[in-house]
Design an enzyme around this catalytic site. Structure first.
Site, PDB file in Angstrom:
ATOM      1  N   GLU A 112       1.400  36.326 -10.528  1.00 23.62           N
ATOM      2  CA  GLU A 112       1.204  37.272 -11.766  1.00 23.62           C
ATOM      3  C   GLU A 112       1.682  38.611 -11.249  1.00 23.62           C
ATOM      4  OE1 GLU A 112      -2.195  37.304 -14.032  1.00 23.62           O
ATOM      5  OE2 GLU A 112      -1.647  38.808 -15.264  1.00 23.62           O
TER       6      GLU A 112
ATOM      7  N   HIS B  10      -1.170  49.298  -6.192  1.00 21.75           N
ATOM      8  CA  HIS B  10      -0.163  49.698  -7.408  1.00 21.75           C
ATOM      9  C   HIS B  10      -0.913  51.037  -8.154  1.00 21.75           C
ATOM     10  CE1 HIS B  10       1.755  48.628 -11.208  1.00 21.75           C
ATOM     11  NE2 HIS B  10       0.578  48.898 -11.737  1.00 21.75           N
TER      12      HIS B  10
ATOM     13  N   ASN C 245       2.171  55.557   2.113  1.00 22.95           N
ATOM     14  CA  ASN C 245       1.057  54.603   2.326  1.00 22.95           C
ATOM     15  C   ASN C 245       0.995  53.931   3.755  1.00 22.95           C
ATOM     16  OD1 ASN C 245      -0.931  54.449  -0.139  1.00 22.95           O
ATOM     17  ND2 ASN C 245       1.019  54.407  -1.189  1.00 22.95           N
TER      18      ASN C 245
ATOM     19  N   MET D 143       9.346  47.016  -3.264  1.00 22.52           N
ATOM     20  CA  MET D 143       9.714  46.990  -4.542  1.00 22.52           C
ATOM     21  C   MET D 143      10.442  45.719  -5.045  1.00 22.52           C
ATOM     22  SD  MET D 143       8.445  49.649  -5.759  1.00 22.52           S
ATOM     23  CE  MET D 143       9.122  49.820  -7.528  1.00 22.52           C
TER      24      MET D 143
ATOM     25  N   ASP E  95       1.377  41.972 -10.419  1.00 23.78           N
ATOM     26  CA  ASP E  95       0.359  43.004 -10.527  1.00 23.78           C
ATOM     27  C   ASP E  95      -0.926  42.307 -11.304  1.00 23.78           C
ATOM     28  OD1 ASP E  95       2.764  45.266 -11.152  1.00 23.78           O
ATOM     29  OD2 ASP E  95       1.859  44.655  -9.258  1.00 23.78           O
TER      30      ASP E  95
ATOM     31  N   SER F 205      -4.910  51.053  -7.966  1.00 21.65           N
ATOM     32  CA  SER F 205      -5.452  49.732  -7.447  1.00 21.65           C
ATOM     33  C   SER F 205      -5.004  49.214  -6.314  1.00 21.65           C
ATOM     34  CB  SER F 205      -5.549  48.943  -8.800  1.00 21.65           C
ATOM     35  OG  SER F 205      -5.751  49.451  -9.871  1.00 21.65           O
TER      36      SER F 205
ATOM     37  N   ASN G 262      -1.471  44.365  -2.115  1.00 18.22           N
ATOM     38  CA  ASN G 262      -0.653  45.555  -2.669  1.00 18.22           C
ATOM     39  C   ASN G 262      -1.346  46.684  -3.288  1.00 18.22           C
ATOM     40  OD1 ASN G 262       1.831  46.664  -3.473  1.00 18.22           O
ATOM     41  ND2 ASN G 262       1.020  46.054  -5.659  1.00 18.22           N
TER      42      ASN G 262
HETATM   43  N1  LIG Z   1       4.732  37.944  -7.223  1.00 16.96           N
HETATM   44  C1  LIG Z   1       4.212  39.089  -6.962  1.00 16.96           C
HETATM   45  N2  LIG Z   1       5.176  40.075  -6.456  1.00 16.96           N
HETATM   46  C2  LIG Z   1       4.903  41.510  -6.391  1.00 16.96           C
HETATM   47  C3  LIG Z   1       3.747  41.995  -6.786  1.00 16.96           C
HETATM   48  C4  LIG Z   1       2.850  40.910  -7.345  1.00 16.96           C
HETATM   49  O1  LIG Z   1       1.650  41.159  -7.695  1.00 16.96           O
HETATM   50  N3  LIG Z   1       3.089  39.764  -7.482  1.00 16.96           N
HETATM   51  N4  LIG Z   1       3.522  43.231  -6.643  1.00 16.96           N
HETATM   52  C5  LIG Z   1       4.580  43.954  -6.503  1.00 16.96           C
HETATM   53  C6  LIG Z   1       4.441  45.529  -6.345  1.00 16.96           C
HETATM   54  N5  LIG Z   1       4.875  46.087  -7.854  1.00 16.96           N
HETATM   55  C7  LIG Z   1       4.121  47.142  -8.340  1.00 16.96           C
HETATM   56  O2  LIG Z   1       3.200  47.189  -7.778  1.00 16.96           O
HETATM   57  C8  LIG Z   1       6.355  45.994  -8.262  1.00 16.96           C
HETATM   58  C9  LIG Z   1       7.413  45.963  -7.456  1.00 16.96           C
HETATM   59  C10 LIG Z   1       8.476  45.593  -8.099  1.00 16.96           C
HETATM   60  C11 LIG Z   1       8.771  45.528  -9.419  1.00 16.96           C
HETATM   61  C12 LIG Z   1      10.115  45.048 -10.127  1.00 16.96           C
HETATM   62  O3  LIG Z   1      10.409  45.046 -11.087  1.00 16.96           O
HETATM   63  N6  LIG Z   1      10.860  45.063  -9.101  1.00 16.96           N
HETATM   64  C13 LIG Z   1      12.570  44.685  -9.393  1.00 16.96           C
HETATM   65  C14 LIG Z   1      13.446  45.473  -8.761  1.00 16.96           C
HETATM   66  C15 LIG Z   1      13.108  46.926  -8.946  1.00 16.96           C
HETATM   67  C16 LIG Z   1      14.009  47.748  -7.960  1.00 16.96           C
HETATM   68  O4  LIG Z   1      14.481  47.236  -6.910  1.00 16.96           O
HETATM   69  O5  LIG Z   1      13.725  48.975  -8.096  1.00 16.96           O
HETATM   70  C17 LIG Z   1      12.783  43.036  -8.828  1.00 16.96           C
HETATM   71  O6  LIG Z   1      12.262  42.575  -8.084  1.00 16.96           O
HETATM   72  O7  LIG Z   1      13.743  42.561  -9.622  1.00 16.96           O
HETATM   73  C18 LIG Z   1       7.574  45.449 -10.214  1.00 16.96           C
HETATM   74  C19 LIG Z   1       6.515  45.585  -9.703  1.00 16.96           C
HETATM   75  C20 LIG Z   1       5.417  43.602  -5.363  1.00 16.96           C
HETATM   76  N7  LIG Z   1       5.859  42.233  -5.677  1.00 16.96           N
HETATM   77  N1  LIG Z   2       4.917  48.491  -7.980  1.00 22.22           N
HETATM   78  C1  LIG Z   2       4.819  49.316  -6.699  1.00 22.22           C
HETATM   79  C2  LIG Z   2       4.844  50.448  -6.670  1.00 22.22           C
HETATM   80  O1  LIG Z   2       5.121  51.286  -7.708  1.00 22.22           O
HETATM   81  N2  LIG Z   2       4.252  51.124  -5.590  1.00 22.22           N
HETATM   82  C3  LIG Z   2       4.117  52.646  -5.744  1.00 22.22           C
HETATM   83  O2  LIG Z   2       5.313  53.380  -4.894  1.00 22.22           O
HETATM   84  C4  LIG Z   2       4.715  54.674  -4.553  1.00 22.22           C
HETATM   85  C5  LIG Z   2       5.555  55.060  -3.181  1.00 22.22           C
HETATM   86  O3  LIG Z   2       4.825  54.432  -2.131  1.00 22.22           O
HETATM   87  P1  LIG Z   2       5.144  54.843  -0.548  1.00 22.22           P
HETATM   88  O4  LIG Z   2       5.134  56.382  -0.600  1.00 22.22           O
HETATM   89  O5  LIG Z   2       3.794  54.377   0.164  1.00 22.22           O
HETATM   90  O6  LIG Z   2       6.454  54.263  -0.488  1.00 22.22           O
HETATM   91  C6  LIG Z   2       3.232  54.437  -4.537  1.00 22.22           C
HETATM   92  O7  LIG Z   2       2.774  55.451  -5.588  1.00 22.22           O
HETATM   93  C7  LIG Z   2       2.983  53.143  -4.744  1.00 22.22           C
HETATM   94  O8  LIG Z   2       1.708  53.057  -5.554  1.00 22.22           O
END
Ligand SMILES: Nc1nc2c(c(=O)[nH]1)N[C@@H](CN(C=O)c1ccc(C(=O)N[C@@H](CCC(=O)O)C(=O)O)cc1)CN2
Ligand SMILES: NCC(=O)N[C@@H]1O[C@H](COP(=O)([O-])[O-])[C@@H](O)[C@H]1O
Length: 214
Positions: free
Chosen positions: A144, A110, A15, A91, A146, A137, A108
């Site tokens: 909160e 998602h 992205n 992430m 996502d 999206s 972000n």
């Molecule tokens: N406060 C917020 N933080 C983040 C959001 C948000 O809406 N509010 N969006 C996320 C992006 N995301 C999905 O789109 C997402 C990213 C990470 C996780 C998660 O569970 N992370 C774990 C670690 C996972 C890993 O390292 O592989 C963690 O942080 O403990 C869920 C959803 C970005 N942040």
């Molecule tokens: N929760 C966050 C999440 O799942 N994001 C997702 O990671 C993939 C890799 O993105 P990238 O190729 O841009 O790194 C994308 O599908 C993006 O939507």
């Protein structure tokens, strides 16, 4: 508005690449001032370096807790005085302090049609649920996970023989279309939050989110 965009990544950065290409094509007013990753091996860092964009790494495992990591991220990001902070495959769940610091200019992408499937493993969940459509999206980031207000989406069909990987690949094609559009709208000042409801050109998107369909 020609401004400063900071992009946060954790992995491939596909992205990010779509946004880099859109900036280079002159479709997005502004510049990517920095790409910051919480993982030093993120391929997206190479994408940024190839585009002569400054890169920084802040490894979250080197900090005692989430709050300290986020405080250091804020200090680093603020060096670039961003008009927009873009999460692109980033992430890490962000703390309330971080979200408040960049409220209204933190977005972000998602991989689901929010509010369905907040969190992780969205493609697998959609397949297991027997959904006929899935998608992506772009939303403002709030505390909160996502749950922030969505302002553009894209939908794709789910095929009978889809695996999480084949579905993810189909969704990703659409992500690469809507994320540059979302960044462009923001940097042009066309998308704004009013009472936590996204407005495009002054028109409320409540119940009327722009949807691209594959
Ligand atoms: N406060 C917020 N933080 C983040 C959001 C948000 O809406 N509010 N969006 C996320 C992006 N995301 C999905 O789109 C997402 C990213 C990470 C996780 C998660 O569970 N992370 C774990 C670690 C996972 C890993 O390292 O592989 C963690 O942080 O403990 C869920 C959803 C970005 N942040
Ligand atoms: N929760 C966050 C999440 O799942 N994001 C997702 O990671 C993939 C890799 O993105 P990238 O190729 O841009 O790194 C994308 O599908 C993006 O939507």
């Amino acid at each position: 508005m020609s401004g400063s965009i900071v992009v946060l990544i954790s992995g491939s950065g596909s992205n990010l690449q779509a946004i880099i290409d859109s900036v280079k094509a002159g479709d997005i007013p502004g510049q990517i001032s920095a790409v910051i990753s919480n993982k030093e091996n993120a391929y997206g860092l190479q994408r940024a370096e190839q585009a002569d964009i400054p890169t920084r790494v802040l490894d979250h495992t080197e900090f005692a807790n989430r709050e300290i990591f986020d405080a250091n991220m804020i200090r680093l990001i603020d060096e670039y005085q961003p008009d927009l902070v873009v999460l692109s495959g980033f992430m890490r769940i962000l703390t309330a302090d971080f979200v408040r610091r960049y409220a209204g200019k933190l977005i972000n992408i998602h991989p689901s049609l929010l509010p369905k499937y907040q969190g992780l493993h969205t493609h697998k969940r959609a397949i297991e649920a027997g959904d006929s459509t899935h998608g992506a999206s772009v939303h403002f980031v709030t505390e909160e996970l996502d749950g922030g207000p969505v302002f553009i989406q894209a939908s794709v069909p789910v095929e009978q023989d889809d695996t999480p990987e084949t579905l993810a690949a189909r969704v990703l094609v659409q992500e690469h279309k809507i994320y540059p559009i979302a960044v462009k709208w923001f940097m042009e000042g066309r998308i704004q939050l009013q009472d936590n409801i996204p407005h495009l050109d002054g028109v409320s998107l409540a119940g009327n989110i722009p949807l691209l369909s594959a």
